[in-house]
Design a protein around this motif. Structure first.
Motif, PDB file in Angstrom:
ATOM      1  N   ILE A 113      -1.311   3.595  13.574  1.00 32.15           N
ATOM      2  CA  ILE A 113      -2.059   3.268  12.761  1.00 32.15           C
ATOM      3  C   ILE A 113      -1.317   2.604  11.103  1.00 32.15           C
ATOM      4  N   SER A 114       0.225   3.280  11.114  1.00 30.83           N
ATOM      5  CA  SER A 114       0.689   2.985  10.345  1.00 30.83           C
ATOM      6  C   SER A 114       1.046   1.635   9.224  1.00 30.83           C
ATOM      7  N   TRP A 115       1.248   0.786  10.830  1.00 25.67           N
ATOM      8  CA  TRP A 115       1.665  -0.695  10.641  1.00 25.67           C
ATOM      9  C   TRP A 115       0.689  -1.818   9.843  1.00 25.67           C
ATOM     10  N   VAL A 116      -0.951  -1.151   9.998  1.00 29.36           N
ATOM     11  CA  VAL A 116      -1.277  -1.634   9.195  1.00 29.36           C
ATOM     12  C   VAL A 116      -1.933  -1.595   7.648  1.00 29.36           C
ATOM     13  N   GLY A 117      -0.821  -0.162   6.775  1.00 29.10           N
ATOM     14  CA  GLY A 117      -1.800   0.193   5.814  1.00 29.10           C
ATOM     15  C   GLY A 117       0.512  -0.561   5.481  1.00 29.10           C
ATOM     16  N   PHE A 119       1.690  -3.312   6.208  1.00 32.10           N
ATOM     17  CA  PHE A 119       1.653  -5.332   6.504  1.00 32.10           C
ATOM     18  C   PHE A 119       1.315  -4.927   4.793  1.00 32.10           C
ATOM     19  N   GLN A 120      -0.440  -4.449   4.899  1.00 30.90           N
ATOM     20  CA  GLN A 120      -1.022  -4.049   3.348  1.00 30.90           C
ATOM     21  C   GLN A 120       0.605  -4.401   2.644  1.00 30.90           C
ATOM     22  N   MET A 121       0.731  -2.947   2.294  1.00 27.63           N
ATOM     23  CA  MET A 121       2.093  -3.129   1.025  1.00 27.63           C
ATOM     24  C   MET A 121       2.815  -3.612   1.650  1.00 27.63           C
ATOM     25  N   PHE A 122       3.182  -4.866   2.510  1.00 28.12           N
ATOM     26  CA  PHE A 122       4.125  -5.426   3.160  1.00 28.12           C
ATOM     27  C   PHE A 122       3.397  -6.874   1.742  1.00 28.12           C
ATOM     28  N   LEU A 123       3.053  -7.087   2.353  1.00 24.45           N
ATOM     29  CA  LEU A 123       2.370  -7.990   1.841  1.00 24.45           C
ATOM     30  C   LEU A 123       1.556  -8.282   0.416  1.00 24.45           C
ATOM     31  N   LEU A 309      12.409   2.404  -2.271  1.00 25.40           N
ATOM     32  CA  LEU A 309      11.372   2.101  -1.828  1.00 25.40           C
ATOM     33  C   LEU A 309      11.285   2.360   0.170  1.00 25.40           C
ATOM     34  N   LEU A 310      12.484   2.097   0.401  1.00 24.47           N
ATOM     35  CA  LEU A 310      11.891   2.429   1.885  1.00 24.47           C
ATOM     36  C   LEU A 310      12.182   4.277   2.316  1.00 24.47           C
ATOM     37  N   GLY A 311      12.817   4.972   1.646  1.00 27.50           N
ATOM     38  CA  GLY A 311      11.966   5.993   2.049  1.00 27.50           C
ATOM     39  C   GLY A 311      11.084   6.794   1.058  1.00 27.50           C
ATOM     40  N   LEU A 312      10.830   5.852  -0.004  1.00 24.90           N
ATOM     41  CA  LEU A 312       9.432   6.616  -0.526  1.00 24.90           C
ATOM     42  C   LEU A 312       7.919   6.918  -0.093  1.00 24.90           C
ATOM     43  N   TYR A 313       8.088   5.967   0.866  1.00 24.28           N
ATOM     44  CA  TYR A 313       6.553   5.732   0.660  1.00 24.28           C
ATOM     45  C   TYR A 313       6.029   6.959   1.766  1.00 24.28           C
ATOM     46  N   PHE A 314       7.316   6.836   2.743  1.00 22.77           N
ATOM     47  CA  PHE A 314       7.031   8.153   3.810  1.00 22.77           C
ATOM     48  C   PHE A 314       5.814   9.330   3.663  1.00 22.77           C
ATOM     49  N   ALA A 315       6.574   9.575   2.679  1.00 25.84           N
ATOM     50  CA  ALA A 315       5.603  11.043   2.297  1.00 25.84           C
ATOM     51  C   ALA A 315       3.962  10.814   1.990  1.00 25.84           C
ATOM     52  N   TYR A 316       3.646   9.740   1.220  1.00 27.18           N
ATOM     53  CA  TYR A 316       2.055   9.739   0.998  1.00 27.18           C
ATOM     54  C   TYR A 316       1.574   9.309   2.528  1.00 27.18           C
ATOM     55  N   TYR A 317       2.051   8.981   3.606  1.00 27.88           N
ATOM     56  CA  TYR A 317       1.708   8.477   4.703  1.00 27.88           C
ATOM     57  C   TYR A 317       1.142   9.396   5.265  1.00 27.88           C
ATOM     58  N   TYR A 318       2.377  10.561   5.598  1.00 29.07           N
ATOM     59  CA  TYR A 318       2.238  11.474   6.773  1.00 29.07           C
ATOM     60  C   TYR A 318       2.124  12.790   5.796  1.00 29.07           C
ATOM     61  N   ILE A 434       9.903  -6.057   2.893  1.00 34.84           N
ATOM     62  CA  ILE A 434      10.586  -5.431   3.569  1.00 34.84           C
ATOM     63  C   ILE A 434      10.422  -4.238   3.903  1.00 34.84           C
ATOM     64  N   ALA A 435      11.198  -3.443   2.823  1.00 33.83           N
ATOM     65  CA  ALA A 435      10.882  -1.903   2.568  1.00 33.83           C
ATOM     66  C   ALA A 435       9.849  -1.085   3.030  1.00 33.83           C
ATOM     67  N   CYS A 436       8.821  -1.936   1.915  1.00 34.03           N
ATOM     68  CA  CYS A 436       7.285  -1.040   2.552  1.00 34.03           C
ATOM     69  C   CYS A 436       7.465  -1.748   3.908  1.00 34.03           C
ATOM     70  N   LEU A 437       7.458  -2.226   4.342  1.00 34.05           N
ATOM     71  CA  LEU A 437       6.846  -2.327   5.600  1.00 34.05           C
ATOM     72  C   LEU A 437       7.360  -1.992   6.751  1.00 34.05           C
ATOM     73  N   CYS A 438       8.948  -1.505   6.706  1.00 33.41           N
ATOM     74  CA  CYS A 438       9.847  -1.172   7.843  1.00 33.41           C
ATOM     75  C   CYS A 438       9.319   0.731   7.274  1.00 33.41           C
ATOM     76  N   GLY A 439       9.479   1.023   5.945  1.00 36.49           N
ATOM     77  CA  GLY A 439       9.724   2.367   6.208  1.00 36.49           C
ATOM     78  C   GLY A 439       8.846   3.938   6.370  1.00 36.49           C
TER      79      GLY A 439
END
Length: 488
Positions: A113-117, A119-123, A309-318, A434-439
């Motif tokens: 599910i996190s790939w949806v968000g 990939f949206q952030m990636f684009l 940013l590779l680590g920043l958005y982890f908490a927002y999602y989880y 790329i960081a927002c996509l992979c993090g």
């Protein structure tokens, strides 16, 4: 036939010669005695071996005046920027609720599910190189129309989705492309109106993210989504006082998403009516200015903010998942955590921006914000109860939101030629995409591999941000050394 010069006048660093009888073109010569960082190269023809340029009929005369740093038009653009960020980043910031709902209804693992968000952030960031250059070339309004249209298409298409691949296309791809058309031009537009108050202006615009991150989940907390209905049954009825109060009960998930779409549509009408670019276009120029990466502070900043940013958005999602599975808090409290981390973003974005403008500068203010964000992700390891989780959420939310509002203003401060603002901002945005996509998916995979334990993901997020801090400090030291050498 040679035309006689009728009038010669000076404006900033330029001499203008209007030739008779038809005055179909103007010759512009740069003064040798003056220079300005705000001068523009927007000419369609030039005379080889000279500094004269011929403007074709209808070409906008270059704006040699410095940014206004205030006034009705400038602050109107900031408000429109706030609405643009609300429509894009605000919707993305509320993805924690969508993640919980999709995982429940589609029976898919959290990492899927996190790939949806992600990939949206990636684009949102990746399209920045294209949209930034298009803005410099004079296609700002086209970008606004296309981007807002794609946003609306993505939201309303999401309301009809029943399968994972449909959600990925609608919310991940279509809406992500729309956000990408808008975000870089928004940052670049505001940066052209401000220099002395740039961090504050960008900070206010960036507050659209936490504002949307509060409003959109509140829409969902009505009895419209099965997961949200469970939350509402456990929550105080008096707590839901915003848009959700206006919704008819039992409208279902599709119409809840459509209500979100109508909110975005209303904002879009305001944006199209009042948004206004300040500078004349720069029709010629490279899509990517690779020479910018030969500037060491710029290159190191790109690397450092990538890791941050590779680590920043982890908490927002989880964060909501952590509260529900590790702390075992009720679903309604998980929703409160999501709204808290977004709500604290309003002071988290405004206070550091104000300090940056008045006292320390954006780069100096950004550094401790990245450091404390990374440190808090490591402190998260010690959280084992609900009170500690709320304290962590409030402190981390403040610093993480500060990072998100300060890094665009810091990036824009590394560009002295405002005519290249769009392309140089867009290049870094494409890198960090790329960081927002992979993090978040990396963090999700670490959680899954550790049997649902968050330890490895927390270490991953904290160490990447701390490493990014070290690189950003190095970039700032080199920048200060270069400035000192130039002034001496």
């Amino acid at each position: 036939m040679e035309q006689k010069v009728q009038n010669v006048f000076k404006h900033g660093p330029f001499d203008f010669e209007i030739r008779a009888p038809s005055a179909l073109y103007v010759t512009v010569t740069e003064n040798s005695t003056t220079s300005s960082m705000y001068s523009r190269s927007v000419y369609s023809q030039s005379v080889p071996g000279s500094t004269e340029h011929v403007l074709q009929p209808g070409t906008v005369v270059p704006d040699a005046e410095p940014p206004p740093n205030g006034g009705l038009v400038a602050w109107t653009q900031v408000i429109m920027g706030h609405l643009l960020v609300f429509n894009g980043f605000g919707y993305v910031s509320s993805f924690g609720l969508f993640q919980a709902y999709y995982a429940t209804t589609l029976n898919r693992p959290a990492s899927d599910i996190s790939w949806v968000g992600s990939f949206q952030m990636f684009l949102l960031f990746f399209v920045g190189t294209l949209s930034g250059r298009a803005m410099d070339a004079g296609y700002f309004r086209t970008l606004i129309v296309v981007g807002c249209s794609l946003q609306l298409l993505g939201v309303f298409a999401t309301s009809f989705c029943t399968q994972y691949w449909q959600l990925f296309l609608a919310q991940g791809v279509v809406q992500g492309l729309g956000n990408g058309c808008l975000f870089t031009p928004t940052v670049s537009l505001i940066a052209t109106y401000f220099t002395t108050k740039r961090a504050l202006a960008l900070g206010f615009a960036a507050c659209g993210a936490p504002t949307g991150g509060i409003v959109f989940p509140t829409v969902s907390t009505h009895r419209s989504i099965p997961y949200a209905q469970m939350m509402l049954e456990e929550a105080d009825e008096n707590r839901m006082i915003q848009i959700a109060r206006q919704l008819t009960s039992q409208i279902g998930f599709p119409w809840t998403v459509r209500v979100m779409g109508f909110v975005i549509l209303f904002n879009t009408f305001l944006i199209l009516a009042f948004v206004k670019p300040r500078l004349a276009p720069r029709p010629k120029g490279p899509l990517v200015e690779l020479a910018a990466f030969r500037e060491l502070p710029y290159a190191l900043f790109a690397a450092g903010i990538f890791l941050a940013l590779l680590g920043l958005y982890f908490a927002y999602y989880y964060l909501a998942v952590f509260g529900k599975t590790i702390i075992h808090i009720p679903a309604s409290t998980s929703l409160t955590l999501l709204m808290l981390i977004n709500g604290i973003g309003i002071p988290g974005r405004l206070i550091p921006a104000l300090l940056a403008d008045r006292y320390f500068g954006p780069f100096n203010t950004l550094l401790p914000c990245v450091f404390f964000s990374g440190m808090m992700l490591l402190v998260w390891i010690a959280v084992h109860d609900i009170s500690g989780l709320f304290i962590f959420t409030a402190i981390y939310g403040f610093w993480a939101n500060a990072v998100q509002t300060l890094f665009p203003s810091t990036l824009s401060s590394l560009t002295t030629d405002l005519t290249k603002m769009g392309v140089r901002v867009g290049m870094v945005f494409s890198i960090i995409s790329i960081a927002c996509l992979c993090g978040p998916p990396i963090a999700g995979a670490l959680i899954q591999a550790d049997g649902g334990n968050f330890l490895h993901a927390q270490i991953f997020g904290g160490t990447t941000m701390m490493t990014g801090t070290a690189i950003l400090v190095l970039a700032r030291m080199i920048q200060m050394r270069q400035k000192k050498a130039q002034s001496s």
